[in-house]
Design a protein around this motif. Sequence first.
Motif, PDB file in Angstrom:
ATOM      1  N   THR A 261      12.138   0.502  15.905  1.00 20.56           N
ATOM      2  CA  THR A 261      11.128   1.446  15.407  1.00 20.56           C
ATOM      3  C   THR A 261      11.770   2.591  14.642  1.00 20.56           C
ATOM      4  O   THR A 261      11.289   2.990  13.571  1.00 20.56           O
ATOM      5  N   LYS A 264      13.166   1.503  11.172  1.00 24.55           N
ATOM      6  CA  LYS A 264      12.144   1.272  10.150  1.00 24.55           C
ATOM      7  C   LYS A 264      11.829   2.566   9.403  1.00 24.55           C
ATOM      8  O   LYS A 264      11.762   2.586   8.165  1.00 24.55           O
ATOM      9  N   PRO A 290      13.172  -7.908  12.500  1.00 20.06           N
ATOM     10  CA  PRO A 290      12.154  -6.861  12.302  1.00 20.06           C
ATOM     11  C   PRO A 290      12.296  -6.108  10.984  1.00 20.06           C
ATOM     12  O   PRO A 290      11.298  -5.631  10.435  1.00 20.06           O
ATOM     13  N   PRO A 293      11.074  -7.268   6.149  1.00 17.27           N
ATOM     14  CA  PRO A 293      10.229  -6.700   5.087  1.00 17.27           C
ATOM     15  C   PRO A 293      10.839  -5.458   4.443  1.00 17.27           C
ATOM     16  O   PRO A 293      10.680  -5.237   3.231  1.00 17.27           O
ATOM     17  N   TYR A 294      11.540  -4.664   5.244  1.00 22.92           N
ATOM     18  CA  TYR A 294      12.146  -3.445   4.720  1.00 22.92           C
ATOM     19  C   TYR A 294      13.374  -3.759   3.855  1.00 22.92           C
ATOM     20  O   TYR A 294      13.698  -2.989   2.951  1.00 22.92           O
ATOM     21  N   TYR A 316       3.338  -7.593   2.917  1.00 30.10           N
ATOM     22  CA  TYR A 316       3.552  -7.115   4.290  1.00 30.10           C
ATOM     23  C   TYR A 316       2.678  -5.897   4.611  1.00 30.10           C
ATOM     24  O   TYR A 316       3.044  -5.088   5.464  1.00 30.10           O
ATOM     25  N   GLN A 317       1.534  -5.796   3.977  1.00 25.43           N
ATOM     26  CA  GLN A 317       0.699  -4.615   4.171  1.00 25.43           C
ATOM     27  C   GLN A 317       0.229  -4.485   5.617  1.00 25.43           C
ATOM     28  O   GLN A 317       0.215  -3.388   6.190  1.00 25.43           O
ATOM     29  N   ASP A 318      -0.150  -5.605   6.233  1.00 20.66           N
ATOM     30  CA  ASP A 318      -0.620  -5.558   7.626  1.00 20.66           C
ATOM     31  C   ASP A 318       0.488  -5.095   8.570  1.00 20.66           C
ATOM     32  O   ASP A 318       0.226  -4.313   9.500  1.00 20.66           O
ATOM     33  N   ARG A 319       1.689  -5.556   8.331  1.00 20.12           N
ATOM     34  CA  ARG A 319       2.802  -5.142   9.193  1.00 20.12           C
ATOM     35  C   ARG A 319       3.139  -3.671   8.985  1.00 20.12           C
ATOM     36  O   ARG A 319       3.423  -2.957   9.950  1.00 20.12           O
ATOM     37  N   PHE A 320       3.071  -3.218   7.739  1.00 18.32           N
ATOM     38  CA  PHE A 320       3.333  -1.802   7.476  1.00 18.32           C
ATOM     39  C   PHE A 320       2.265  -0.918   8.104  1.00 18.32           C
ATOM     40  O   PHE A 320       2.567   0.179   8.595  1.00 18.32           O
ATOM     41  N   LYS A 322       0.630  -1.685  10.855  1.00 16.70           N
ATOM     42  CA  LYS A 322       0.908  -1.725  12.289  1.00 16.70           C
ATOM     43  C   LYS A 322       2.056  -0.803  12.656  1.00 16.70           C
ATOM     44  O   LYS A 322       2.033  -0.168  13.726  1.00 16.70           O
ATOM     45  N   ASP A 323       3.046  -0.703  11.772  1.00 14.97           N
ATOM     46  CA  ASP A 323       4.191   0.185  12.031  1.00 14.97           C
ATOM     47  C   ASP A 323       3.915   1.636  11.646  1.00 14.97           C
ATOM     48  O   ASP A 323       4.794   2.487  11.837  1.00 14.97           O
TER      49      ASP A 323
END
Length: 474
Positions: A261, A264, A290, A293-294, A316-320, A322-323
Amino acid sequence: MNLHYLCVHLTVDLTRSIKFLQRGIAAAETHYVYRALRSAFALRKRLQPDVVAELVVAYSSSANSQSVQSCLKSVLEYLQQSPAENTAAGVCEPEVCLFLGLLAMLYLLDNTHLGRGVELSNVLISVISTAQRRTLDPISSRVFFYFSRFFEVADRLSDARPALLSALQAATLAGMKETKAMLLTLLLRNYLHYKLYDQAERLTAKSSFPADAPNNLLARYLYYLGYIEAIQLNYSQAQTHLLEATRKAPSNAATAGFQQTVHKIYVIVELLMGNIPERSLFRVPTLKKPLLPYLELAQAVRVGDLNKFQDVVSKYQDRFLKDSVLILIQRLRHNVIKAGIRSISTAYSRISLRDICLKLHLDSEEDAEYIVAKAIRDGVIDATIDHEKGFVQSADVHNVYETSDPQYAFDKRITFCLGMYNDSVKSMRYPGSDHRKELASAIEAIKRERELAQELENDDYDGDSDEDAMDEDL
């Protein structure tokens, strides 16, 4: 292995933990309390409500204070066990009462009895408010942690905020440092959960984090502080706080989620500052998957490809989301354009605005001219624009060692090393002052021996003088 055998061993282990707790209360030493808590949390998966109830009954007595009596009865009630009283039991200390209540909270949380857990947490907090002392600090901090955890799992985190704020004020006045550190991190988590960034920033500005707080709380506080600074556009301070958070947290399997976390946010802050993270960071086994995407995001920013950047964000919009980093990633569009202009300025000494528009996939030459002019003003590139002929002329490359950049970089590294040295000195554990009394008594004993030896020498000298006088008379 039958259930009776497991319950007997669990009772023995919990009784041993309570003995450590009582030893810490008698000696007013918190390291015994920490040892009791560590051994108890290791038994979390083996907890049985009837075993905890037996221990509660063993310490239930009419000699206890009213708050402790009501707390022990509540523990039995929320564990759905029949209340009882042990006439042979002595006085139950508040630390032991909270320890038994903490065991009940763990059982209720693991079995998703959230309603009973919230009510039991309120009872334990009332006990903390009536008895505030040094040995209560480690246990009360964990009680507040699971108090907030119950509300978070039940999706009622905002309901816990008033109790946490009042507890923070009480802990500050009572000098309970670990509890104060825990409450600060819980309140920051509460504010960030609801995106109340201004309130979180005011809390950090008006409160001071305890200097001798445990490293796990310090790492979490630095992470929240770095995230808030990143939202407030203070990227240099955010980078410092996030880097310290990764170094304060231990690198093992238990803290892998926290490391992921923090990194990121750290990668995005590095990109927002115009830096490209090192490739070795994305090769760490616990971070490789993890941070994938970054990694693609960093590659798009490095080459200055705006289309690739937009493709990565949409992919990766959904993952971004969520983070909780999409708001920061949306700011990277200007950095992508700046990186592209910087690479173009380095590769070409002279290039037309039309070619810049095609390479950066911009809409018109006017947009390219505006963006290049802004990059020149911000110091991203050293160039001039010929508006009549429509081209950009890059200046000659200067030797970086003729500027002040190496001095600034060297000063930054020296400041970091000095800060690490000071933190290491502060975190060292020094022996107590008990040995000084023994040293003083030893010094006094040596002085007495020297005085006695000197007196004996004087007596011997006086005896020899008398004998000489007698010889002369004879």
